[in-house]
Write an enzyme that holds these catalytic residues in place. Structure first.
Site, PDB file in Angstrom:
ATOM      1  N   GLU A   1      54.457 -32.414 -50.343  1.00 28.45           N
ATOM      2  CA  GLU A   1      55.320 -31.347 -49.844  1.00 28.45           C
ATOM      3  C   GLU A   1      56.557 -31.205 -50.733  1.00 28.45           C
ATOM      4  O   GLU A   1      57.014 -30.091 -50.989  1.00 28.45           O
ATOM      5  CB  GLU A   1      55.730 -31.653 -48.405  1.00 28.45           C
ATOM      6  CG  GLU A   1      56.614 -30.570 -47.792  1.00 28.45           C
ATOM      7  CD  GLU A   1      57.154 -30.942 -46.419  1.00 28.45           C
ATOM      8  OE1 GLU A   1      56.845 -32.051 -45.933  1.00 28.45           O
ATOM      9  OE2 GLU A   1      57.910 -30.125 -45.852  1.00 28.45           O
TER      10      GLU A   1
ATOM     11  N   GLU B   1      58.192 -23.160 -42.599  1.00 24.41           N
ATOM     12  CA  GLU B   1      57.035 -24.035 -42.829  1.00 24.41           C
ATOM     13  C   GLU B   1      55.928 -23.116 -43.326  1.00 24.41           C
ATOM     14  O   GLU B   1      55.361 -22.333 -42.563  1.00 24.41           O
ATOM     15  CB  GLU B   1      56.623 -24.736 -41.527  1.00 24.41           C
ATOM     16  CG  GLU B   1      57.696 -25.644 -40.932  1.00 24.41           C
ATOM     17  CD  GLU B   1      57.693 -27.057 -41.526  1.00 24.41           C
ATOM     18  OE1 GLU B   1      56.915 -27.288 -42.476  1.00 24.41           O
ATOM     19  OE2 GLU B   1      58.464 -27.901 -41.045  1.00 24.41           O
TER      20      GLU B   1
ATOM     21  N   HIS C   1      62.915 -32.162 -48.469  1.00 26.44           N
ATOM     22  CA  HIS C   1      62.602 -33.495 -49.007  1.00 26.44           C
ATOM     23  C   HIS C   1      62.999 -33.573 -50.491  1.00 26.44           C
ATOM     24  O   HIS C   1      63.790 -32.762 -50.968  1.00 26.44           O
ATOM     25  CB  HIS C   1      61.132 -33.837 -48.746  1.00 26.44           C
ATOM     26  CG  HIS C   1      60.705 -33.442 -47.359  1.00 26.44           C
ATOM     27  ND1 HIS C   1      61.003 -34.187 -46.248  1.00 26.44           N
ATOM     28  CD2 HIS C   1      60.072 -32.325 -46.883  1.00 26.44           C
ATOM     29  CE1 HIS C   1      60.555 -33.565 -45.168  1.00 26.44           C
ATOM     30  NE2 HIS C   1      59.992 -32.435 -45.523  1.00 26.44           N
TER      31      HIS C   1
ATOM     32  N   HIS D   1      59.714 -25.696 -46.488  1.00 27.31           N
ATOM     33  CA  HIS D   1      58.867 -26.822 -46.102  1.00 27.31           C
ATOM     34  C   HIS D   1      57.406 -26.387 -46.036  1.00 27.31           C
ATOM     35  O   HIS D   1      57.084 -25.204 -46.069  1.00 27.31           O
ATOM     36  CB  HIS D   1      59.265 -27.348 -44.711  1.00 27.31           C
ATOM     37  CG  HIS D   1      60.602 -27.999 -44.681  1.00 27.31           C
ATOM     38  ND1 HIS D   1      60.774 -29.363 -44.712  1.00 27.31           N
ATOM     39  CD2 HIS D   1      61.856 -27.462 -44.638  1.00 27.31           C
ATOM     40  CE1 HIS D   1      62.061 -29.638 -44.682  1.00 27.31           C
ATOM     41  NE2 HIS D   1      62.749 -28.509 -44.638  1.00 27.31           N
TER      42      HIS D   1
END
Ligand code: ZN
Length: 333
Positions: free
Chosen positions: A143, A281, A106, A199
Site C-alpha cells: 500500500e 481508500e 503510510h 490509501h
C-alpha cells in the site's frame, strides 16, 4: 488502509455477499453519482471539458519532462491526455495561489521502523499508534508504494494547473511516518485549501470498490472538526463522483451502503485537521480483481485524474462562493 481504530461499520457488519436490497440501493446511488458527474461535466469543467487548453502537445510534453515533480506517469503506461494536462508556467493556471496537501498513506520505510511507528500519539479523542505499515496485495505490492505513486501522479496533475502542492512525506524523506498527528499538522500549517490522504484497503476477498472517508464532528482535547465537517463533505462528494467517473470503479460494496462515502471520528489524520480533508481508500488490495487495477500504472493514472478533478471542482466551488476553501475557524491555527 486506515486501521487506526474501529470503523464506523464494525467488521461483523461486512457481508461477503450483499442482499438484493443493498445491491438495488448501490445501483441507485451509483446512478445518482453518475448523474451528478454528468451535471458536473456540464457546469463545472468536468469530463469532456478540458480544464485548460494545451498550448501545443509538444510544449506540454516538454514541460512534463522538465517538471520538478517528474513525469506524470511511469513505465507501464497511463500517461495523461495532453489536452487535459497542459503544463502551466510556475505561478500560472486556474489553481494559482491554491494550496493542496497530499498525504500518501503510510511510508515504505515504516517496516524498518516499527518501534518508532508503534509509539502512541494524541489524536484529541484518545491516543493512537503513530503510524502503521499499511497493507499489500497477496503478491506483495505494498500500500505504501501504491499511495506514493498515486501521490506523485496527483501532484503532477495539480501542479500543471498552477496549484502549490505539498506532500506530507516523499518515501525516504522522512525515513518513516510521519505520525498521523503530524500529517494533519502539515496540512494545517500549510493552510491548505484542500487535503487528501491516499490509501488502499486491506479487507476480505470479495470486498471491492473505493470509498472516501470524511471527518465526523469531533470536539475533544486538541481535536475540533466542527468547522471542517461541511467543507470536507463537499470535498469528499466531489472526489467520489470524479473518481467513479475517471476509473469506472464502483463504490465500495462493503462500506458506505453503496455511496462510496463513509464518515469516521476515530482517525487522527482527520480529527486533528483544521482544513478540509478526506481520506480515499482506492480499492481493496486483498481482492484479486481490485488488486489487478491497483497494480496497473494506467489505472493509477486514472485514479489520480479522478482525485485531481474532484479537488479542482471543490476549489472552484469554494472560490465561486467567495471563500478561500478554508473555513473561518481554520485561520490562525
Ligand atoms: Zn492505509
Amino acid at each position: 488502509m486506515s486501521y487506526e481504530g474501529p470503523r464506523t461499520d464494525p467488521p461483523h457488519s461486512r457481508r461477503p455477499r450483499r442482499s438484493p436490497l443493498t445491491v438495488a440501493l448501490a445501483a441507485l446511488v451509483t446512478g445518482a453519482l453518475l448523474g451528478w458527474g454528468v451535471y458536473e461535466a456540464v457546469g463545472d469543467g468536468g469530463p469532456g471539458t478540458p480544464v485548460r487548453t494545451a498550448s501545443s502537445p509538444a510544449a506540454s510534453t516538454a514541460a512534463r519532462e522538465t517538471s520538478p515533480s517528474g513525469p506524470a506517469a511511469t513505465e507501464d503506461g497511463g500517461r495523461p491526455d495532453p489536452a487535459r494536462t497542459a503544463s502551466a508556467p510556475a505561478g500560472a493556471g486556474p489553481l494559482r495561489g491554491r494550496v493542496v496537501v497530499i498525504d500518501p498513506g503510510h511510508n515504505p520505510g515504516n517496516v524498518r521502523h516499527t518501534a518508532e511507528i508503534n509509539r502512541s500519539v494524541d489524536i484529541g479523542t484518545n491516543r493512537k499508534e503513530c503510524d502503521t505499515t499499511g497493507t499489500s496485495t497477496n503478491a506483495g505490492y505494498t500500500e505504501a508504494r501504491f499511495t506514493l505513486d498515486v501521490a506523485h501522479r496527483l501532484r503532477a496533475l495539480l501542479e500543471e494547473q498552477g496549484a502549490t502542492v505539498r506532500l506530507t512525506h516523499d518515501g525516504d524523506e522522512p525515513a518513516w511516518g510521519p505520525c498521523v498527528d503530524e500529517r494533519a499538522r502539515i496540512g494545517n500549517t500549510a493552510r491548505a485549501d484542500a487535503a487528501v490522504s491516499i490509501h488502499a484497503d486491506g479487507s476480505a476477498p470479495g470486498n471491492r470498490g473505493f470509498h472516501v472517508i470524511m471527518p465526523g464532528p469531533v470536539h475533544s482535547g486538541g481535536a475540533d472538526t466542527r468547522a471542517i465537517v461541511g467543507p470536507s463533505r463537499a470535498l469528499g462528494e466531489r472526489i467520489a463522483g470524479h473518481f467513479l467517473h475517471a476509473t469506472g470503479e464502483a463504490p465500495s460494496n462493503y462500506l458506505g451502503s453503496g455511496t462510496g462515502l463513509v464518515t469516521r471520528t476515530d482517525l487522527g489524520g482527520l480529527n486533528l485537521s483544521t482544513v478540509p480533508k478526506v481520506f480515499i481508500e482506492c480499492g481493496n488490495m486483498r481482492d484479486s480483481k481490485d488488486a489487478a487495477q491497483l497494480t496497473s500504472g494506467a489505472w493509477r493514472q486514472k485514479a489520480a485524474q479522478g482525485i485531481s478533478e474532484g479537488i479542482v471542482s471543490f476549489l472552484r466551488e469554494s472560490r465561486a462562493a467567495g471563500g478561500s476553501g478554508r473555513t473561518a475557524g481554520s485561520h490562525g491555527r
